[in-house]
Design an enzyme around this catalytic site. Structure first.
Site, PDB file in Angstrom:
ATOM      1  N   TYR A 122       1.482 -62.268  15.621  1.00 38.70           N
ATOM      2  CA  TYR A 122       2.791 -61.907  15.079  1.00 38.70           C
ATOM      3  C   TYR A 122       3.715 -63.123  14.962  1.00 38.70           C
ATOM      4  O   TYR A 122       4.918 -62.975  14.755  1.00 38.70           O
ATOM      5  CB  TYR A 122       3.471 -60.833  15.943  1.00 38.70           C
ATOM      6  N   LYS A 143      -9.492 -61.246  24.875  1.00 38.36           N
ATOM      7  CA  LYS A 143     -10.748 -61.268  24.124  1.00 38.36           C
ATOM      8  C   LYS A 143     -11.225 -62.727  24.110  1.00 38.36           C
ATOM      9  O   LYS A 143     -11.502 -63.318  23.065  1.00 38.36           O
ATOM     10  CB  LYS A 143     -10.486 -60.714  22.717  1.00 38.36           C
ATOM     11  N   ASP A 152     -11.242 -54.666  23.895  1.00 37.61           N
ATOM     12  CA  ASP A 152     -11.922 -53.568  23.198  1.00 37.61           C
ATOM     13  C   ASP A 152     -12.566 -52.603  24.193  1.00 37.61           C
ATOM     14  O   ASP A 152     -12.430 -51.383  24.078  1.00 37.61           O
ATOM     15  CB  ASP A 152     -12.941 -54.102  22.170  1.00 37.61           C
ATOM     16  N   ASP A 183       0.423 -53.966  21.282  1.00 39.42           N
ATOM     17  CA  ASP A 183       0.922 -53.039  20.265  1.00 39.42           C
ATOM     18  C   ASP A 183      -0.073 -51.899  20.069  1.00 39.42           C
ATOM     19  O   ASP A 183       0.277 -50.715  20.094  1.00 39.42           O
ATOM     20  CB  ASP A 183       1.117 -53.824  18.957  1.00 39.42           C
TER      21      ASP A 183
END
Ligand code: ATP
Length: 324
Positions: free
Chosen positions: A119, A165, A197, A221
């Site tokens: 972002y 990740k 994940d 988010d």
């Protein structure tokens, strides 16, 4: 002490739920409210979705209460978050008695890095057919969110999980997770890490095993919206954008154009955001009064249609004020 609160209802259901949060705040404490414009409607009139006066108000008021913006959301909320210097986005997602939740035992708090990651706004068109995005992770921002998340977990007695990740994004999330490890070491905090994940699956199956989840921006988010589905929907999730001195409070949901204007939006997410605002302003007793009123109304009804009821936003407001 009277605190100055900038009130920015914005678009869609923001205009319906923010006034409820304002009445609730008015019922529990001394606040001075000033309303400001932002979003699609002001953009249609002036060509500018975030008037300078609104941004300035967020930068100088003791706290800001924001509703939602429609199409212009990114041009409104990102500058507003930066106006309050926000580095941390707190999104609690807990199930309440009386609400039909997939996981009545879920009590999660997402502590989301709020300034960088994907972002950061660095996108480009390499060619007509190829576009790129730069993911920014820095040590200072990773340190700030880890310190904030670990402190929040200690204060509120939650376990901590750091989502990442780093097996794929070795340089960026490697830095995020290594920085969290250093902070944990310095503070002597027990924590675990989880690939984001795999964590999504875990949160759906066993949310009660988790407490505070410290996340990079995008993961926070997505995972917090996922958690909304575990506890009864977006109408219940508040959030706080915390800066060093100021903060902005807003529901996790957006402007909900599908139900805007019908008077049936659930005001609970915004009212709980107002409770977080009280806590930030050291008015813990007011925060607790609001949360208790919300819990009582959710337990006994009425409920808005998103929770399976037939109540209007106005009926919810009356029920909350009666409890207060
Ligand atoms: P935006 O583009 O502004 O984010 P959106 O519709 O894509 O709007 P949300 O506003 O978050 O995203 O809404 C997603 C869904 O959740 C919609 O069906 C909406 O009606 C529902 N919803 C969101 N907030 C509430 C609420 N406070 N009360 C009832 N339903 C809600």
């Amino acid at each position: 002490m009277t605190e100055e609160i900038a009130v920015i209802p914005g678009d869609g259901i923001g205009m319906e739920v923010v006034p409820v949060a304002v009445s609730v705040l008015d019922a529990v404490g001394e606040f001075e409210f000033t309303e400001y414009d932002a979003g699609d409607s002001v953009e249609a009139e002036t060509g500018e979705p975030l008037p300078a006066e609104t941004k300035q108000a967020a930068a100088t008021s003791d706290a800001t209460l924001f509703g939602a913006a429609g199409e212009s959301a990114a041009d409104v909320i990102l500058p507003l978050r930066s106006a309050v210097g926000s580095f941390a986005n707190i999104r609690p997602a807990r199930a309440y008695p009386g609400v039909d939740a997939l996981h009545p035992d879920a009590d999660l708090v997402f502590v989301r890095e709020n300034t960088e990651g994907v972002y950061a706004g660095i996108e480009s068109d390499l060619t007509e057919e190829v576009r790129t995005l730069t993911r920014v992770i820095t040590e200072p921002a990773s340190r700030a969110i880890a310190e904030f998340g670990f402190e929040y977990a200690a204060e509120h007695d939650y376990d901590v999980t750091v989502a990442h990740k780093a097996n794929v994004m070795a340089r960026t999330d490697g830095l995020f997770v290594d920085t969290a490890a250093r902070v944990a070491d310095e503070r002597g905090t027990d924590y675990e890490t989880h690939l984001m994940d795999a964590l999504a699956t875990e949160l759906v199956m066993n949310p009660a095993d988790y407490g505070v989840v410290v996340c990079p921006n995008l993961a926070g988010d997505v995972l917090s919206d996922l958690a909304a589905g575990l506890v009864g929907g977006l109408g219940l999730l508040p959030s706080a954008n915390i800066g060093p001195e100021r903060a902005l409070f807003e529901p996790v949901h957006g402007s909900a154009p599908d139900i805007a204007g019908e008077g049936v939006a659930n005001p609970v997410a915004t009212v709980l955001s107002a409770a977080m605002c009280c806590e930030f302003l050291d008015k813990s007793e007011s925060a607790e009064r609001i949360r208790t009123a919300v819990m009582e109304v959710l337990a006994d009804g009425p409920h808005t249609p998103d929770l399976g009821g037939t109540a209007t936003t106005e009926e919810m407001e009356r029920a909350l004020l009666d409890r207060l």
